[in-house]
Design an enzyme around this catalytic site. Structure first.
Site, PDB file in Angstrom:
ATOM      1  N   GLY A   1      -0.181  -1.277  -3.170  1.00 23.46           N
ATOM      2  CA  GLY A   1       0.690  -1.012  -2.013  1.00 23.46           C
ATOM      3  C   GLY A   1       0.444   0.382  -1.484  1.00 23.46           C
ATOM      4  O   GLY A   1      -0.571   1.008  -1.810  1.00 23.46           O
ATOM      5  N   ASN A   2       1.333   0.863  -0.673  1.00 23.88           N
ATOM      6  CA  ASN A   2       1.236   2.257  -0.201  1.00 23.88           C
ATOM      7  C   ASN A   2       2.636   2.807   0.049  1.00 23.88           C
ATOM      8  O   ASN A   2       3.622   2.089  -0.101  1.00 23.88           O
ATOM      9  CB  ASN A   2       0.341   2.352   1.042  1.00 23.88           C
ATOM     10  N   HIS A   3       2.704   4.065   0.432  1.00 19.63           N
ATOM     11  CA  HIS A   3       4.004   4.741   0.514  1.00 19.63           C
ATOM     12  C   HIS A   3       4.761   4.518   1.824  1.00 19.63           C
ATOM     13  O   HIS A   3       5.783   5.157   2.050  1.00 19.63           O
ATOM     14  CB  HIS A   3       3.822   6.247   0.313  1.00 19.63           C
TER      15      HIS A   3
END
Ligand code: CTP
Length: 404
Positions: free
Chosen positions: A210-212
């Protein structure tokens, strides 16, 4: 009709009908409006400000300053806050003062400082309503462009019968609903598709890449477009914040592939597409159906093969037709150069560039600092602002381009 997100400043003057205004606040807030109340000092003798403060969930403004603390109430900023002012009940006295431009209380000063439409719902005894000065003042206020919600015939507080009763709260609610139905925003009739948040790419049933991204920027854009009259579809990945606005058509997805599917369905009907999501560029080639165990590795190392995801923005923009398409670029260096090449390669009308090097910009923050690049070669740098204000800048630029 929903009044969701509409800002109504309710003025209450000193008349017995003031008790009905408490119910009006309830009706307006139930319809989704954000209501703030200002009262004349005499009105506060009829109904306690606490009633209005409790119902509206905001302090009630009566005086220019707090007599105990000396704290100043700003009538100018209060006057600039609402989408509409409704003074209900409005007395013969306040009608006369409004017609004469007198500002000897907070309600009057605020009303004179406002720029929004003003609705007045008079309530008084029948002879006061017929008194020539009142008739002239009403005509004068109509001439100013104020809207008068005529009082109705019935039994009056004096015991007399005639015209002078304030219109019922249900009717006043209807007037507000009709008002907002008529007010067409600059995006009314436009369908906007927005992507937001991250995507999660499954490694196995319990792990993902995923990412932030939080989705805050995409939500701010969706809310801004809605407020300006658009019909909004928000396709979003798993976000840390929620979009509570029932008038936004939210579609929750998890992976880049799901986001592509949802966007492909909504894209043909849209007029504007804003790709604010941080879509994963790569996804595991063969996600494991079972949880991967440490023991699956013989020598302590683990390989994860990834393949490129479909570029949603690029794919849809290739068939954009007359649609206005906006992409985002989050860069760590050479931002302008990369953003310009995205504009060309993905056939975009505009790119919103933010650079992680700028403090307070990008993922997770409530603020953002952007540069807009558009097809005409225009490059505009903006200051660090709240994401709501940034969304406003982006959408205003889109509107400017649509009308260019
Ligand atoms: N985007 C998309 N689908 C993807 C990847 C990105 O729609 N699979 C969109 C994003 O929503 C954003 C823009 O494309 O509007 C970002 O462009 P992209 O080229 O993916 O930028 P980066 O992810 O930063 O990639 P790179 O650093 O390789 O340029």
């Amino acid at each position: 009709m929903s009044l969701r997100g509409k800002k109504v400043l309710l003025g209450v003057c000193g008349g017995i009908a003031a008790y009905k205004s408490a119910y009006l606040v309830r009706l307006l807030t139930k319809a989704g409006a954000e209501v703030r109340v200002m009262m004349t000092p005499d009105a506060a003798a009829f109904v306690g400000p606490l009633t209005f403060a409790t119902l509206s969930k905001h302090p009630v403004a009566i005086d220019f300053f707090d007599k105990q603390t000396g704290q100043w109430q700003n009538h100018v900023s209060t006057g600039l806050w609402p989408d509409v002012i409704l003074i209900a009940p409005v007395t013969a006295n306040t009608i006369a003062k409004l017609a004469g431009g007198i500002t000897d209380n907070f309600l009057l000063a605020t009303t004179l400082s406002s720029r929004c439409p003003i609705y007045l719902a008079p309530a008084m005894d029948l002879d006061m309503w017929k008194y020539q000065a009142t008739v002239d003042n009403i005509a004068k206020l109509k001439g100013f462009g104020h809207h008068i919600i005529n009082p109705v015939h019935g039994e009056l507080a004096s015991g007399l019968e005639g015209t002078g009763r304030m219109a019922e709260p249900e009717e006043l609610l209807e007037v507000m609903e009709n008002h907002f139905q008529q007010v067409k925003g600059p995006l009314s009739g436009k369908k906007v598709l927005i992507t937001a948040g991250p995507t999660y790419e499954a490694i196995d049933p319990v792990r993902f890449i995923g990412n932030h991204s939080t989705g805050k920027m995409g939500i701010a854009l969706a809310e801004t477009c809605l407020r300006l009259g658009a019909e909004v579809t928000l396709v979003h990945g798993p976000m840390q914040v929620t979009c509570d606005d029932a008038d936004i058509h939210s579609i929750a997805v998890t992976s880049a592939a799901e986001m592509l599917g949802a966007c492909e369905e909504a894209f043909p009907a849209c007029d504007i597409f804003i790709a604010a999501a941080a879509v994963a560029d790569f996804t595991p080639e063969a996600p494991s159906a079972q949880k991967i165990k440490k023991g699956d590795s013989q020598d302590g190392s683990m390989q994860l093969n990834l393949r490129r995801t479909t570029d949603i923005l690029g794919t849809l923009s290739a068939k954009k037709g007359t649609r206005f398409v906006v992409g985002f670029a989050l860069e760590t260096s050479n931002g302008l150069e990369y953003a310009k090449s995205k504009l060309e390669q993905k056939n975009l009308d505009m790119v919103v560039l933010n650079t992680t090097a700028d403090r307070g910009a990008g993922f997770g923050h409530d603020t953002n600092k952007i540069t807009l690049l558009d097809k005409s070669g225009e490059v505009i740098n903006f200051e660090l602002k709240s994401k709501a204000a940034v969304a406003q800048d982006i959408v205003q630029h889109i509107i400017r381009r649509l009308h260019a």
